[in-house]
Design a protein around this motif. Structure first.
Motif, short mmCIF file in Angstrom:
data_model
loop_
_atom_site.label_atom_id
_atom_site.label_comp_id
_atom_site.label_asym_id
_atom_site.label_seq_id
_atom_site.Cartn_x
_atom_site.Cartn_y
_atom_site.Cartn_z
N GLU A 131 0.84 -1.20 0.00
CA GLU A 131 0.00 0.00 0.00
C GLU A 131 0.87 1.25 0.00
O GLU A 131 0.60 2.22 -0.73
N LEU A 134 2.35 1.61 -3.48
CA LEU A 134 1.32 2.04 -4.43
C LEU A 134 1.11 3.55 -4.37
O LEU A 134 0.96 4.21 -5.40
N TYR A 182 -4.84 -1.91 -2.77
CA TYR A 182 -5.48 -0.94 -3.66
C TYR A 182 -6.77 -0.40 -3.05
O TYR A 182 -7.07 0.80 -3.16
N LEU A 203 -5.96 0.21 -11.47
CA LEU A 203 -5.18 -0.95 -11.05
C LEU A 203 -4.91 -1.79 -12.29
O LEU A 203 -5.83 -2.39 -12.86
#
Length: 236
Positions: A131, A134, A182, A203
């Motif tokens: 996370e 990302l 995500y 994504l």
């Protein structure tokens, strides 16, 4: 008559209080971010066994070409997650070749029970680590040269060596880890339109078979570096 009036007043008061209360805001769920998909003319939903069929039977190539032109979703234990089954990502024109900084590479399915890693100092894949990475990738917008140019160019490259039952289970777990990471990323925006966020910060997972050389135990075979060219002899 007075008694009736006394009973009516508290009832009206309770009704006014209940009407004034704001309805509770619905909590965002995984199903909101990853809704159940169905097969249509523009959508292809599959499971990991489908990949096994493509791997074994090359005569399925024509069928494969048809499905790769659609939006693709892999069916995991819990959700339908976007996953592009493109086996031809090698960087030879005119095939697709993303920049290294736009690509998050996930690999580790070499030995039995080996943990998956992603290429940021070889960090182990878990929800918290992924996370965080990302956010660096999708919110970079070209500011830091080490991360993606823009969110729509950021790609997660998921490599696999084979698709045994154990391997498929590990891939399934990896996909679930990605999906939760995500989901947490989308949820962090709060009160924003989910579909709009998914369009701006998509994504994008690309599945690639790992064509590197491995020994019988599943260890990666490191090839020796190519020999250095001999220096040119200058003749006067």
């Amino acid at each position: 008559m007075k008694k009736t009036t006394i009973y009516i007043i508290p009832v009206l008061f309770l009704l006014m209080i209940s009407c004034s209360k704001q309805p509770k805001e619905r909590v965002l769920s995984m199903k909101d971010v990853f809704p159940t998909e169905i097969n249509t003319d523009s959508t292809f939903v599959f499971d990991l066994d489908t990949i096994t069929i493509f791997d074994k039977y090359h005569e399925k190539y024509e069928y494969y070409k048809k499905v790769t032109s659609k939006k693709q979703y892999v069916r995991t234990q819990n959700y339908n997650i976007p996953l592009n089954i493109n086996f031809f990502i090698k960087c030879h024109l005119p095939t697709f070749c993303p920049k290294e900084k736009n690509t998050i590479i996930l690999e580790g399915d070499f030995k039995e029970n080996e943990t998956f890693f992603f290429h940021e100092e070889e960090k182990k894949l878990n929800v918290k680590n992924f996370e965080k990475y990302l956010k660096k990738q999708l919110l970079n917008w070209g500011k830091d040269y080490g991360y993606s140019d823009s969110p729509d160019r950021s790609i997660i490259l998921l490599r696999y060596r084979n698709l045994t039952e154990k391997s498929k289970k590990r891939l399934d777990n990896v996909l679930d880890t990605i999906s939760v990471s995500y989901f947490n990323f989308i949820r962090s925006f709060e009160k924003r339109n989910i579909d709009s966020l998914k369009r701006v910060y998509p994504l994008q997972i690309l599945l690639e078979k790992d064509f590197r050389l491995f020994d019988e135990s599943g260890n990666l075979i490191k090839l020796p570096p190519p020999p250095k060219p001999a220096p040119l002899e200058i003749v006067e």
